[in-house]
Structure formats: C-alpha cells, structure tokens
Design a protein around this motif. Structure first.
Motif, PDB file in Angstrom:
ATOM      1  N   PHE A  29       5.454   8.830  14.592  1.00 39.90           N
ATOM      2  CA  PHE A  29       5.927  10.377  14.476  1.00 39.90           C
ATOM      3  C   PHE A  29       4.766  11.094  15.138  1.00 39.90           C
ATOM      4  CE2 PHE A  29       8.850   9.174  11.202  1.00 39.90           C
ATOM      5  CZ  PHE A  29       9.816   9.906  11.348  1.00 39.90           C
ATOM      6  N   ALA A  30       5.130  11.641  16.168  1.00 39.67           N
ATOM      7  CA  ALA A  30       4.230  12.610  16.925  1.00 39.67           C
ATOM      8  C   ALA A  30       3.622  13.644  15.919  1.00 39.67           C
ATOM      9  CB  ALA A  30       4.906  13.036  17.975  1.00 39.67           C
ATOM     10  N   PRO A  31       2.363  14.084  16.182  1.00 35.24           N
ATOM     11  CA  PRO A  31       1.851  15.161  15.575  1.00 35.24           C
ATOM     12  C   PRO A  31       2.882  16.407  15.197  1.00 35.24           C
ATOM     13  CG  PRO A  31      -0.113  14.398  17.169  1.00 35.24           C
ATOM     14  CD  PRO A  31       1.469  13.942  17.610  1.00 35.24           C
ATOM     15  N   GLU A  32       2.798  16.900  14.074  1.00 34.69           N
ATOM     16  CA  GLU A  32       3.624  17.747  13.479  1.00 34.69           C
ATOM     17  C   GLU A  32       3.391  19.041  13.998  1.00 34.69           C
ATOM     18  OE1 GLU A  32       6.084  19.244   9.406  1.00 34.69           O
ATOM     19  OE2 GLU A  32       4.232  17.983   9.178  1.00 34.69           O
ATOM     20  N   VAL A  33       4.170  19.925  14.662  1.00 38.97           N
ATOM     21  CA  VAL A  33       3.836  21.268  15.266  1.00 38.97           C
ATOM     22  C   VAL A  33       4.316  22.122  13.970  1.00 38.97           C
ATOM     23  CG1 VAL A  33       4.475  22.891  16.821  1.00 38.97           C
ATOM     24  CG2 VAL A  33       4.195  20.433  17.553  1.00 38.97           C
ATOM     25  N   LEU A  82      -8.245   9.833  21.928  1.00 38.04           N
ATOM     26  CA  LEU A  82      -7.430  10.947  21.504  1.00 38.04           C
ATOM     27  C   LEU A  82      -6.580  10.320  20.297  1.00 38.04           C
ATOM     28  CD1 LEU A  82      -5.872  12.186  24.924  1.00 38.04           C
ATOM     29  CD2 LEU A  82      -8.391  12.992  23.668  1.00 38.04           C
ATOM     30  N   GLN A  83      -6.254  11.325  19.566  1.00 39.99           N
ATOM     31  CA  GLN A  83      -5.670  11.043  18.210  1.00 39.99           C
ATOM     32  C   GLN A  83      -3.932  11.067  18.494  1.00 39.99           C
ATOM     33  OE1 GLN A  83      -7.272  13.292  15.280  1.00 39.99           O
ATOM     34  NE2 GLN A  83      -8.479  11.568  14.432  1.00 39.99           N
ATOM     35  N   ILE A  84      -3.386  10.115  18.054  1.00 45.63           N
ATOM     36  CA  ILE A  84      -1.835  10.210  18.080  1.00 45.63           C
ATOM     37  C   ILE A  84      -1.086  10.056  16.795  1.00 45.63           C
ATOM     38  CG2 ILE A  84       0.231   8.956  19.242  1.00 45.63           C
ATOM     39  CD1 ILE A  84      -1.513   9.895  21.347  1.00 45.63           C
ATOM     40  N   ALA A  85      -1.558   9.135  16.281  1.00 42.39           N
ATOM     41  CA  ALA A  85      -1.038   8.993  14.804  1.00 42.39           C
ATOM     42  C   ALA A  85      -2.126   8.443  14.044  1.00 42.39           C
ATOM     43  CB  ALA A  85       0.377   8.360  14.820  1.00 42.39           C
ATOM     44  N   LYS A  86      -2.127   8.585  12.476  1.00 46.44           N
ATOM     45  CA  LYS A  86      -2.907   7.580  11.878  1.00 46.44           C
ATOM     46  C   LYS A  86      -2.750   6.072  12.182  1.00 46.44           C
ATOM     47  CE  LYS A  86      -2.823  11.065   8.227  1.00 46.44           C
ATOM     48  NZ  LYS A  86      -2.308  11.401   6.596  1.00 46.44           N
ATOM     49  N   LYS A 137       4.412   8.715   6.952  1.00 48.26           N
ATOM     50  CA  LYS A 137       3.177   8.760   6.307  1.00 48.26           C
ATOM     51  C   LYS A 137       2.252   8.726   7.343  1.00 48.26           C
ATOM     52  CE  LYS A 137       4.345   7.405   1.659  1.00 48.26           C
ATOM     53  NZ  LYS A 137       4.209   6.349   0.427  1.00 48.26           N
ATOM     54  N   PHE A 138       2.147   8.110   8.430  1.00 50.35           N
ATOM     55  CA  PHE A 138       1.213   8.136   9.385  1.00 50.35           C
ATOM     56  C   PHE A 138       1.153   9.332  10.525  1.00 50.35           C
ATOM     57  CE2 PHE A 138       2.158   3.826   8.213  1.00 50.35           C
ATOM     58  CZ  PHE A 138       0.909   3.312   8.037  1.00 50.35           C
ATOM     59  N   ARG A 139       1.982  10.442  10.046  1.00 47.19           N
ATOM     60  CA  ARG A 139       2.012  11.378  10.958  1.00 47.19           C
ATOM     61  C   ARG A 139       0.781  12.380  10.805  1.00 47.19           C
ATOM     62  NH1 ARG A 139       7.635  15.047  11.870  1.00 47.19           N
ATOM     63  NH2 ARG A 139       7.030  15.649  14.112  1.00 47.19           N
ATOM     64  N   ARG A 140       0.190  12.884  11.899  1.00 49.35           N
ATOM     65  CA  ARG A 140      -0.965  13.637  11.814  1.00 49.35           C
ATOM     66  C   ARG A 140      -0.519  15.175  11.940  1.00 49.35           C
ATOM     67  NH1 ARG A 140      -5.896  11.679  12.131  1.00 49.35           N
ATOM     68  NH2 ARG A 140      -6.167   9.547  12.828  1.00 49.35           N
ATOM     69  N   GLN A 141      -1.091  16.162  11.522  1.00 49.76           N
ATOM     70  CA  GLN A 141      -0.835  17.570  11.881  1.00 49.76           C
ATOM     71  C   GLN A 141      -1.648  18.014  12.983  1.00 49.76           C
ATOM     72  OE1 GLN A 141       1.441  19.377   9.623  1.00 49.76           O
ATOM     73  NE2 GLN A 141       1.453  17.285   8.733  1.00 49.76           N
ATOM     74  N   LEU A 142      -0.864  18.639  13.983  1.00 43.16           N
ATOM     75  CA  LEU A 142      -1.246  19.368  15.193  1.00 43.16           C
ATOM     76  C   LEU A 142      -2.451  19.847  15.068  1.00 43.16           C
ATOM     77  CD1 LEU A 142      -0.730  19.236  18.460  1.00 43.16           C
ATOM     78  CD2 LEU A 142       0.388  21.627  17.841  1.00 43.16           C
ATOM     79  N   LYS A 177       0.851  -1.266  -0.084  1.00 43.69           N
ATOM     80  CA  LYS A 177       0.081   0.127  -0.051  1.00 43.69           C
ATOM     81  C   LYS A 177       0.907   1.292  -0.002  1.00 43.69           C
ATOM     82  CE  LYS A 177      -3.877  -2.047   2.291  1.00 43.69           C
ATOM     83  NZ  LYS A 177      -4.832  -1.808   3.548  1.00 43.69           N
ATOM     84  N   HIS A 178       1.232   1.845  -1.043  1.00 39.90           N
ATOM     85  CA  HIS A 178       2.233   2.972  -1.433  1.00 39.90           C
ATOM     86  C   HIS A 178       1.535   3.956  -0.706  1.00 39.90           C
ATOM     87  CE1 HIS A 178       4.970   0.832  -3.996  1.00 39.90           C
ATOM     88  NE2 HIS A 178       3.763   0.411  -4.497  1.00 39.90           N
ATOM     89  N   THR A 179       0.523   4.460  -0.704  1.00 41.00           N
ATOM     90  CA  THR A 179      -0.205   5.500  -0.181  1.00 41.00           C
ATOM     91  C   THR A 179       0.058   5.666   1.225  1.00 41.00           C
ATOM     92  OG1 THR A 179      -2.470   4.598  -0.065  1.00 41.00           O
ATOM     93  CG2 THR A 179      -1.934   5.837  -2.152  1.00 41.00           C
ATOM     94  N   THR A 180      -0.038   4.632   2.112  1.00 38.86           N
ATOM     95  CA  THR A 180       0.016   4.642   3.235  1.00 38.86           C
ATOM     96  C   THR A 180       1.308   4.085   3.968  1.00 38.86           C
ATOM     97  OG1 THR A 180      -0.746   2.518   3.725  1.00 38.86           O
ATOM     98  CG2 THR A 180      -2.413   4.307   3.668  1.00 38.86           C
ATOM     99  N   GLY A 181       2.141   3.668   2.912  1.00 38.78           N
ATOM    100  CA  GLY A 181       3.432   3.085   3.321  1.00 38.78           C
ATOM    101  C   GLY A 181       3.529   1.835   4.193  1.00 38.78           C
TER     102      GLY A 181
END
Length: 458
Positions: free
Chosen positions: A432-436, A203-207, A188-193, A130-134
């Motif tokens: 990866f923690a949510p990106e700040v 609570l959301q941590i990563a995808k 690719k599983f990183r969320r945006q803060l 699954k290339h879109t999600t790595g």
C-alpha cells in the motif's frame, strides 16, 4: 515461537470445536448434577414427569448456544479483531490450512500394513505468526528428504500465497531449512505520507520496503487513472525535495505536477509544454556530461569512487505521463523543427538511463500503460525500481514484471493506493502506498519538505 505443523492439524479447527462442545456439555451436566439425581430418584419411585426432561433439554440448548457462539466468533469476529482470542483462532486457521496444503500437494508418505495405513513421513514444518505486523513465517525443511526440491523451488510457497491470499516477502536459506516470510495483511505495512523520513540514498515506500536509489537506480511507476499512481509519485517527490534541490519535473498532460511551477522555489524546474520538455531533458543531459568531465579530472589524480565520494548532489528527473509525451511527438512530421529536438531528447534519455548511476543522475518515469512502443529498451532495461498500482493486465505485467511467477490479486475493493513493487532482483511484493490524509494540500506539503531541506543545510 515457532509451532510444529502435524498431519492431524488438517482437522484442527473441527477437532477443537468438538472438544469444546463436549467440555461444555459435561460442564453443564455437572452443574445440573443434583437435578439429574433428583430426577433419577423420582423415576425409581415411579414418579416420572415429562417436565423432568427439561434439564436435559436445557443442557443441550446451552451447549448449542455456546457452539454457535464459538462458530460466530471464528467466522465473523476473529477476522476483524486483534484481541488474544481472535489471534488464537487465526493461528488455528493458519495451522489447519498449512497442514491441508501439505496433504493436498502430497508432500508426505504412508505405508499400508494389515489393512491399516500408517504415516511414515511428514515434513518438519513450523510456523510463527506475527499479528502486530500481519506476517506469517514458515520454516520449511531442506534436509535431503524426498520432497526437499519442491520446498526449495518455492512450489509450496506459491500454494501458500494462493490459499491464504498472502504475499511472499522474503525467503532465507539456512542449514537444513529455509524460512519464508508472508504478509497476510499488507495494509499493516502502510506508511503515513506526513510521517515519511527519507535518508541520504534511501526513500521510504512502505514498512520494510525502501528505495535505495544509489543501488537500485531509476524507477518506473505505472497504473491506470484512479489507482493511486500520482499520489505514489507525490510521496517519492516530497522525499526527494527533502534531500536535494536538483529535481526537475515534467508533466506533458499539464495535470497535478504541472501546477507545481507556481511554487516559488520550483520555478524553472517544472516543464509541461513540448518545447520546455525537450529543452529540460537536453539540459539535464548536458549537466550530467559536465559532471562526468569534472569527475574524470578528479579521477585523473588517482582518486576513485562515485559522485557521493566527490561530494556531488544527486539529481532526479521526474517524468510523468511519459507515454503521452511519446505519442504527442511521434505524430510530428520529420520536417518539423520540434521533431529534431524530440529525437535529441530521446537519445539523451537513453544515455541518462545507462550512464547516470555513477554520476548521480536518475530517472523516475510515470506512465499509465507501459509497452515496448512507448518505453524504449535502453531505458526499460535500466529501471531497477518497478511499481504498478492496481492489478496489471497480462500485457502490462509482462512489461513491468517480466520474471514474475506469482499470481497478482486485488488487495482491497474499498481502499485505494495499493499495487505491486519490485526492487532490483527481489520478488514482486504487494504493498500500500503512503496514505494521503484528508484535506491534503500538495503545494503546502511540498513547500514544507523544501523547508526541511533548507534547515538541514543551514
């Protein structure tokens, strides 16, 4: 679609490369066919000229250029791009590596006869990328054959993690097979803060990684300075403030969290001095016991359930730099009045950790280096969400992830905010923690989360 892995796939990239070169050479030769025919006729009439060899040299040169280009694409272009050609080359590499692992582990059988060796058994392995999600999905056989135990025990999956620098996420058992999912591109599983959307109880941590705090109660977030521990706590704290106003914050080092006392709506809920901290913990415990008494009276009527069933709000105690708190208070003398308050607070924390789940009182503990001395067993055994930012030392790994059997490797030498997480009894996963975002203002963002909660209530 799953693709079958064959014994010959261990030479897949090399075989395709040779076939490609042969195809290019034949194609060029066909294009130069008339030229070759004229050269042949000239040689038949005794009119040979060394310049006639130019066409052959040109054919070889074109083939070499195409071959070098393909090699460059395979080694340098494909790993950094996501177009169709790059995805195809990545899949070829994965097929080859999986086949090589099966062969190197000896999970196949051969038979020799008449000085020849024949393949008699090769496991029914299939992969899906699954290339879109790595993600890489590997279907492994649980079919009663000779090597079933090695697949079922995760022996092969551990080799995949090491060879592909991948992270095993889940393993699902089905009839005659098991499917293991690996993340070979955790970024690719990183969320945006700013795009986090918590829900009640989640609570959301990563995808693909959520913290269901009612099920996996209490959390530990560890990591050295500069690894992203504070930003991970910010991401969790912001979501909590969207859900409930009952959030108490403790920062004995008077760092980033201590500054939150200057947010109007958080006044009285942020504590940084030793006296404030001890009083805050004791008050948090008293509130928990008061709720326990109320729930006991409700249950006396015959009703059963947890705090949610009685419409109570969840409460959280975010205790950053817990190790520093222990060190500062352990230096106090027994005759110091503050030492008695500290002992009472520690006793209360132990009870909160053990009794708080059903009552809706939770602990979130942040510290740099967890150890048996700094983190009491009564609390440590009740931490069902465990996060370590960065690669932990062997001592810290044993403390945070005592049952881990995978090798924890760095995810990036350039990016920050990565680490490892374990939720309940699940496997340790890289994330990866949510990106700040740049120009991030903590106070402004937390104020916005509080406003979101107020609008929900109204």
């Amino acid at each position: 679609m799953f693709r079958k892995i064959k014994y010959s796939d261990q030479y897949l990239a090399k075989t395709l490369f040779k076939r490609f070169l042969l195809f290019v050479f034949l194609l060029v030769s066909v294009c130069f066919g008339f030229w070759y025919w004229n050269i042949f006729q000239a040689m038949m009439h005794g009119q040979f000229n060394w310049w006639d060899m130019l066409s052959i040299g040109l054919s070889i040169l074109v083939t070499v250029v195409f071959g070098w280009s393909l090699y460059w694409f395979y080694k340098h272009y494909a790993p950094k791009h996501t177009d169709i050609f790059s995805r195809y080359l990545k899949r070829i590499e994965l097929q080859q590596m999986i086949s090589l692992l099966v062969v190197s582990k000896g999970f196949f059988d051969t038979e020799s006869m008449d000085n020849n060796t024949y393949l008699t058994y090769y496991p029914k392995l299939k992969i899906k990328v699954k290339h879109t999600t790595g993600q890489l999905l590997i279907e492994e056989p649980i079919d009663g054959e000779k090597y079933m135990a090695q697949f079922a025990s995760g022996d092969f999956d551990q080799s995949v993690e090491i060879a592909l620098l991948a992270d095993r996420q889940t393993t699902e058992f089905m009839k005659n097979k098991m499917i293991s999912t690996f993340a070979f591109e955790p970024i690719k599983f990183r969320r945006q803060l700013l795009a986090l959307h918590p829900q009640r109880g989640r609570l959301q941590i990563a995808k693909g990684i959520d913290w269901k705090y009612d099920t996996f109660y209490n959390a530990l977030i560890s990591g050295n300075v500069g690894t992203g521990k504070s930003y991970t706590i910010f991401a969790i704290l912001g979501q909590l403030l969207q859900l409930t106003k009952y959030v108490d914050i403790i920062d004995p080092k008077r760092s980033d969290l201590a500054s939150l006392k200057y947010i109007d709506v958080l006044k009285g809920r942020v504590h940084s001095t030793p006296t404030e901290i001890n009083q805050a913990v004791i008050k948090y415990y008293q509130n928990m016991m008061a709720r326990a008494e109320k729930m006991e009276k409700i249950k006396a009527t015959g009703k059963i359930g947890t705090y949610k069933d009685y419409h109570f709000e969840p409460c959280f105690l975010v205790f950053d730099e817990f190790g520093a708190y222990r060190e500062m208070n352990d230096r106090l003398s027994f005759s110091d009045p503050a030492y008695e308050a500290y002992q009472t607070a520690m006793s209360n924390l132990n009870e909160i950790a053990m009794l708080g789940r059903e009552l809706g009182f939770y602990l979130i503990i942040g510290m740099q280096r967890p150890s048996a001395d700094s983190l009491p067993m009564a609390i440590r055994g009740q931490l069902n969400l465990r996060i370590n930012m960065g690669v932990p030392t062997p001592e810290i790994e044993k403390m945070v992830f005592p049952d881990n059997d995978k090798q924890l490797r760095p995810l990036s030498s350039q990016l920050k905010g990565w680490g490892f997480i374990k939720v309940g009894d699940s496997q340790v996963r890289a994330f990866f923690a949510p990106e700040v975002p740049k120009e991030f203002n903590l106070h402004q963002w937390l104020g916005e989360q509080i406003e979101i909660r107020k609008h929900r209530v109204s």
